[in-house]
Write a protein that holds these residues in place. Sequence first.
Motif, PDB file in Angstrom:
ATOM      1  N   ILE A 199       0.845  -1.190   0.000  1.00  0.00           N
ATOM      2  CA  ILE A 199       0.000   0.000   0.000  1.00  0.00           C
ATOM      3  C   ILE A 199       0.884   1.244   0.000  1.00  0.00           C
ATOM      4  O   ILE A 199       1.868   1.324   0.735  1.00  0.00           O
ATOM      5  N   ASN A 200       0.500   2.215  -0.831  1.00  0.00           N
ATOM      6  CA  ASN A 200       1.227   3.474  -0.936  1.00  0.00           C
ATOM      7  C   ASN A 200       0.267   4.640  -0.735  1.00  0.00           C
ATOM      8  O   ASN A 200      -0.937   4.506  -0.944  1.00  0.00           O
ATOM      9  N   ILE A 201       0.821   5.770  -0.345  1.00  0.00           N
ATOM     10  CA  ILE A 201       0.054   7.014  -0.293  1.00  0.00           C
ATOM     11  C   ILE A 201       0.706   8.000  -1.245  1.00  0.00           C
ATOM     12  O   ILE A 201       1.940   8.084  -1.311  1.00  0.00           O
ATOM     13  N   HIS A 202      -0.128   8.704  -2.006  1.00  0.00           N
ATOM     14  CA  HIS A 202       0.367   9.694  -2.968  1.00  0.00           C
ATOM     15  C   HIS A 202      -0.251  11.050  -2.627  1.00  0.00           C
ATOM     16  O   HIS A 202      -1.451  11.114  -2.340  1.00  0.00           O
ATOM     17  N   PRO A 203       0.530  12.136  -2.680  1.00  0.00           N
ATOM     18  CA  PRO A 203       0.033  13.443  -2.240  1.00  0.00           C
ATOM     19  C   PRO A 203      -0.719  14.232  -3.321  1.00  0.00           C
ATOM     20  O   PRO A 203      -0.509  15.428  -3.497  1.00  0.00           O
ATOM     21  N   THR A 233      -4.218  10.129  -2.270  1.00  0.00           N
ATOM     22  CA  THR A 233      -4.704   8.869  -2.821  1.00  0.00           C
ATOM     23  C   THR A 233      -3.937   7.744  -2.149  1.00  0.00           C
ATOM     24  O   THR A 233      -2.705   7.738  -2.157  1.00  0.00           O
ATOM     25  N   ILE A 234      -4.665   6.816  -1.553  1.00  0.00           N
ATOM     26  CA  ILE A 234      -4.064   5.603  -0.989  1.00  0.00           C
ATOM     27  C   ILE A 234      -4.405   4.492  -1.968  1.00  0.00           C
ATOM     28  O   ILE A 234      -5.554   4.330  -2.366  1.00  0.00           O
ATOM     29  N   HIS A 235      -3.375   3.767  -2.409  1.00  0.00           N
ATOM     30  CA  HIS A 235      -3.589   2.789  -3.473  1.00  0.00           C
ATOM     31  C   HIS A 235      -2.686   1.570  -3.304  1.00  0.00           C
ATOM     32  O   HIS A 235      -1.668   1.624  -2.607  1.00  0.00           O
ATOM     33  N   PHE A 236      -3.091   0.487  -3.948  1.00  0.00           N
ATOM     34  CA  PHE A 236      -2.236  -0.689  -4.010  1.00  0.00           C
ATOM     35  C   PHE A 236      -1.109  -0.397  -4.993  1.00  0.00           C
ATOM     36  O   PHE A 236      -1.262   0.403  -5.921  1.00  0.00           O
ATOM     37  N   VAL A 237       0.013  -1.061  -4.800  1.00  0.00           N
ATOM     38  CA  VAL A 237       1.191  -0.857  -5.637  1.00  0.00           C
ATOM     39  C   VAL A 237       1.261  -1.964  -6.685  1.00  0.00           C
ATOM     40  O   VAL A 237       1.035  -3.133  -6.379  1.00  0.00           O
ATOM     41  N   ASN A 238       1.590  -1.540  -7.916  1.00  0.00           N
ATOM     42  CA  ASN A 238       1.876  -2.507  -8.969  1.00  0.00           C
ATOM     43  C   ASN A 238       3.216  -2.149  -9.612  1.00  0.00           C
ATOM     44  O   ASN A 238       4.004  -1.417  -9.006  1.00  0.00           O
ATOM     45  N   GLN A 239       3.465  -2.622 -10.826  1.00  0.00           N
ATOM     46  CA  GLN A 239       4.775  -2.456 -11.456  1.00  0.00           C
ATOM     47  C   GLN A 239       5.020  -1.062 -12.033  1.00  0.00           C
ATOM     48  O   GLN A 239       6.104  -0.791 -12.525  1.00  0.00           O
ATOM     49  N   GLY A 273      -1.487   1.582  -9.428  1.00  0.00           N
ATOM     50  CA  GLY A 273      -2.239   0.514  -8.772  1.00  0.00           C
ATOM     51  C   GLY A 273      -3.655   0.937  -8.437  1.00  0.00           C
ATOM     52  O   GLY A 273      -3.983   2.129  -8.408  1.00  0.00           O
ATOM     53  N   ASP A 274      -4.497  -0.038  -8.174  1.00  0.00           N
ATOM     54  CA  ASP A 274      -5.902   0.226  -7.861  1.00  0.00           C
ATOM     55  C   ASP A 274      -6.028   1.170  -6.667  1.00  0.00           C
ATOM     56  O   ASP A 274      -5.362   0.989  -5.640  1.00  0.00           O
ATOM     57  N   ILE A 275      -6.913   2.152  -6.817  1.00  0.00           N
ATOM     58  CA  ILE A 275      -7.147   3.138  -5.763  1.00  0.00           C
ATOM     59  C   ILE A 275      -8.012   2.517  -4.658  1.00  0.00           C
ATOM     60  O   ILE A 275      -9.035   1.900  -4.935  1.00  0.00           O
ATOM     61  N   ILE A 276      -7.566   2.695  -3.428  1.00  0.00           N
ATOM     62  CA  ILE A 276      -8.297   2.219  -2.252  1.00  0.00           C
ATOM     63  C   ILE A 276      -9.167   3.334  -1.681  1.00  0.00           C
ATOM     64  O   ILE A 276     -10.317   3.123  -1.314  1.00  0.00           O
ATOM     65  N   PHE A 277      -8.589   4.559  -1.613  1.00  0.00           N
ATOM     66  CA  PHE A 277      -9.255   5.660  -0.910  1.00  0.00           C
ATOM     67  C   PHE A 277      -8.679   6.992  -1.377  1.00  0.00           C
ATOM     68  O   PHE A 277      -7.482   7.093  -1.641  1.00  0.00           O
ATOM     69  N   GLN A 278      -9.532   8.003  -1.452  1.00  0.00           N
ATOM     70  CA  GLN A 278      -9.070   9.367  -1.700  1.00  0.00           C
ATOM     71  C   GLN A 278      -9.754  10.324  -0.729  1.00  0.00           C
ATOM     72  O   GLN A 278     -10.910  10.107  -0.357  1.00  0.00           O
ATOM     73  N   ILE A 291      -1.974  17.071   6.710  1.00  0.00           N
ATOM     74  CA  ILE A 291      -3.094  16.862   7.647  1.00  0.00           C
ATOM     75  C   ILE A 291      -3.956  15.687   7.197  1.00  0.00           C
ATOM     76  O   ILE A 291      -4.353  14.838   8.002  1.00  0.00           O
ATOM     77  N   LEU A 292      -4.238  15.604   5.886  1.00  0.00           N
ATOM     78  CA  LEU A 292      -5.015  14.477   5.361  1.00  0.00           C
ATOM     79  C   LEU A 292      -4.282  13.153   5.545  1.00  0.00           C
ATOM     80  O   LEU A 292      -4.887  12.146   5.914  1.00  0.00           O
ATOM     81  N   GLU A 293      -2.972  13.153   5.283  1.00  0.00           N
ATOM     82  CA  GLU A 293      -2.178  11.932   5.471  1.00  0.00           C
ATOM     83  C   GLU A 293      -2.274  11.453   6.913  1.00  0.00           C
ATOM     84  O   GLU A 293      -2.519  10.273   7.167  1.00  0.00           O
ATOM     85  N   LYS A 294      -2.084  12.372   7.839  1.00  0.00           N
ATOM     86  CA  LYS A 294      -2.109  12.026   9.258  1.00  0.00           C
ATOM     87  C   LYS A 294      -3.475  11.483   9.667  1.00  0.00           C
ATOM     88  O   LYS A 294      -3.570  10.511  10.409  1.00  0.00           O
ATOM     89  N   GLU A 295      -4.539  12.098   9.147  1.00  0.00           N
ATOM     90  CA  GLU A 295      -5.886  11.689   9.518  1.00  0.00           C
ATOM     91  C   GLU A 295      -6.264  10.326   8.937  1.00  0.00           C
ATOM     92  O   GLU A 295      -6.895   9.513   9.606  1.00  0.00           O
ATOM     93  N   TYR A 296      -5.886  10.083   7.686  1.00  0.00           N
ATOM     94  CA  TYR A 296      -6.438   8.916   6.990  1.00  0.00           C
ATOM     95  C   TYR A 296      -5.501   7.729   6.774  1.00  0.00           C
ATOM     96  O   TYR A 296      -5.982   6.590   6.737  1.00  0.00           O
ATOM     97  N   PHE A 297      -4.206   7.942   6.587  1.00  0.00           N
ATOM     98  CA  PHE A 297      -3.348   6.837   6.169  1.00  0.00           C
ATOM     99  C   PHE A 297      -3.379   5.653   7.138  1.00  0.00           C
ATOM    100  O   PHE A 297      -3.682   4.528   6.739  1.00  0.00           O
TER     101      PHE A 297
END
Length: 190
Positions: free
Chosen positions: A101-105, A136-142, A147-152, A172-178
């Motif tokens: 799982i990755n987070i993107h800003p 955007t929190i998403h699954f990681v692929n190649q 990767g497929d989006i889990i949550f925004q 602030i969003l990262e801290k609240e949701y990740f």
Amino acid sequence: MKNIVLFASGNGSNVQQITEYFRGSKEVNVACVVVNRKNIYVIERAKNLGLECYYFNREDFYNSDKVLNLLKEKQADYIILAGFLWLVPKNILSEYERKIINIHPALLPKYGGKGMYGHNVHEAVIENKEQESGITIHFVNQEYDKGDIIFQAKCEITQQDNAESLAEKIHILEKEYFPKIIERVITNKI
């Protein structure tokens, strides 16, 4: 109990937030931190949090099973990219399919891809006069950020915003949701 391994390349604020969130959890354990750069602050953070930290160079990461072997040794169930900037190699991707799982800003699919991280993303968003951004929190692929989006989660951008103020809103969003979204994925609540 599910074990997670945190991969990081920099300051480590997400490593700290995730570790503190799961401290005392009966469902999720932070097993260790993996870094790909020496002399970065996340190493000090990991030490202060009582976490083992392992450094791997590019050769170890891409041309050997050293990282994969560590993940197996630590009985890792999930890998969390917490500010980790390298593409994950095929040997790890195949072993941990839909478990990285990755987070993107930014709000993918916009502002993703190679070189689109941190301040670069915020500057591009401001330069293009976007009305909103987010995480955007998403699954990681190649591929980077594909990767497929889990949550925004979104935040508004005002005319007064610049890259620095947008970065603060994103943080602030990262801290609240990740950590919460990681927990939901791991416990099958999402």
